[in-house]
Scaffold this motif. Structure first.
Motif, short mmCIF file in Angstrom:
data_model
loop_
_atom_site.label_atom_id
_atom_site.label_comp_id
_atom_site.label_asym_id
_atom_site.label_seq_id
_atom_site.Cartn_x
_atom_site.Cartn_y
_atom_site.Cartn_z
N ILE A 145 1.05 -1.60 0.00
CA ILE A 145 -0.11 0.06 -0.25
C ILE A 145 0.97 0.92 -0.51
N THR A 148 0.68 4.51 -2.46
CA THR A 148 -0.84 4.71 -3.15
C THR A 148 -1.12 5.66 -1.86
N GLU A 149 -1.60 6.42 -2.49
CA GLU A 149 -2.49 7.68 -1.54
C GLU A 149 -3.69 7.00 -1.24
N PRO A 150 -3.92 6.89 0.48
CA PRO A 150 -5.06 6.61 0.91
C PRO A 150 -6.18 7.66 0.82
N HIS A 166 -11.68 3.57 5.34
CA HIS A 166 -10.26 3.26 4.81
C HIS A 166 -10.50 2.94 4.29
N GLN A 168 -8.11 2.15 -0.34
CA GLN A 168 -7.42 1.81 -1.01
C GLN A 168 -6.99 1.14 -2.70
N LEU A 171 -3.76 -1.62 -6.32
CA LEU A 171 -2.53 -1.87 -5.28
C LEU A 171 -1.53 -3.02 -5.65
N TRP A 242 -8.30 8.00 -8.81
CA TRP A 242 -6.45 6.83 -8.45
C TRP A 242 -5.55 6.80 -9.69
N ILE A 247 -4.38 9.97 -5.53
CA ILE A 247 -6.20 10.50 -5.66
C ILE A 247 -6.23 11.98 -5.65
#
Length: 329
Positions: A145, A148-150, A166, A168, A171, A242, A247
């Motif tokens: 993870i 990758t911006e959450p 939360h 994502q 990934l 994304w 994001i």
């Protein structure tokens, strides 16, 4: 952020990082009539779940550990879009026995019923996931993870509740899927994964639509999409796109079924215009009086366009998930 709660109240908004700690005991739950809700009643009203999907152009895998207080739930499925073959396992545990959902940034979640076991280990850099049925390993995956911006947010819900999520998408994942008497290498077969960790004091009767997409375009660009209606619509929205791990927030959308296997998802300003063709469906309909659930999750092909800043992202038959869920809990 160290703790989601401060002085008994949750922080609201979209955040850059995942809170280190989410403990329901830190939340001061007060009814609309100023009654303090504690103990068993508070625990039963607290809902939490972790859902993970993995897919490439051929396979869609979904699994979840769910603690609704009244009941624990664990499920796993794998659908082959080419052959139509499905492996599906789903089990319930009364009052959440042998069900644990970790809502902290780091920790372990699990569901066990007889010989069926789901284990999810959360670390700061990803997830390690194993699914077993007896001696047979169904999935052994590691999800990264860090690049990758959450999507991390908390919004007010109902009179005195809250919803935290939360998520994502797109990934990278390694490991093996065991399906149809073969071991499928997740990295070489270009699987991508999506995470959904959600918890809170949700509405006792609620309904939502949800769309999730994780894919890799022919150019090599990683593409992710999360759209929802009916949840997290007060103060903040979880609608997001994304692109290669970055994001972008999207506007509110409407989910509209146009035919048995056809949906339209679109925004009022025209930035989101998607056509969804549904395929295999995971379906559950349970009514126990106190709690009830009508759950539909379709493996889907998603096409259309999404406006992002000064450009338009075109989507052509990307695999994803469409969900329609009614719950009384």
């Amino acid at each position: 952020m160290k703790n989601l709660f401060e002085s008994g109240k949750p922080h609201y908004g979209r955040f850059k990082v995942v809170p280190q700690c989410i403990d329901i005991h830190d939340f001061h739950y007060i009814s609309p009539f100023k009654r303090h809700i504690t103990g068993l009643e508070k625990n039963l009203r607290f809902k939490s779940f972790q859902f993970i999907s993995l897919n490439n152009s051929q396979y869609m895998v979904g699994l979840a550990v769910v603690d609704l207080g009244w009941v624990g739930h664990g499920f796993f499925y794998c659908y082959d879009r080419q052959s139509g073959k499905v492996l599906e396992k789903s089990f319930l545990q009364p009052f959440g026995q042998h069900t644990h959902v970790c809502n902290h940034q780091v920790g372990s979640s699990s569901f066990k019923k007889s010989s069926f076991l789901i284990e999810i280990k959360k670390t700061a850099s990803g997830r390690m996931v194993k699914v077993r049925r007896g001696k047979h390993l169904l999935l052994d995956a590691s999800i990264a993870i860090e690049d990758t911006e959450p999507l991390v947010l908390c919004s007010p819900t109902g009179a005195s509740g809250w919803t935290y999520t939360h998520k994502q998408t797109a990934l990278s994942v390694t490991g093996n899927l065991y399906f149809n008497q073969q071991a499928i290498d997740l990295k070489s077969q270009q699987f991508v994964a999506a995470l959904d960790d959600t918890c809170g004091i949700l509405r006792p009767e609620t309904a939502w639509h949800w769309l999730s997409l994780s894919g890799v375009e022919s150019t090599g660009q990683r593409l992710g999409l999360n759209l929802a209606s009916g949840v997290n619509e007060t103060f903040v929205s979880e609608n997001s796109l994304w692109l290669n791990g970055k994001i972008f927030e999207l506007p509110a959308v409407l989910f509209e079924q146009q035919a048995k296997n056809q949906w339209r998802v679109y925004s009022a300003d025209g930035r989101v215009e998607l056509s969804i063709e549904t395929q295999w469906r995971r379906h559950e309909s349970k009514n126990f009086g106190v709690v009830a659930s009508q759950f539909n999750q379709w493996v889907s092909a998603i096409s259309g366009r999404v406006g992002c800043q000064d450009k338009t992202v075109k989507i052509e038959a990307q695999p994803g998930l469409l969900e329609q869920h009614y719950a009384r809990w």
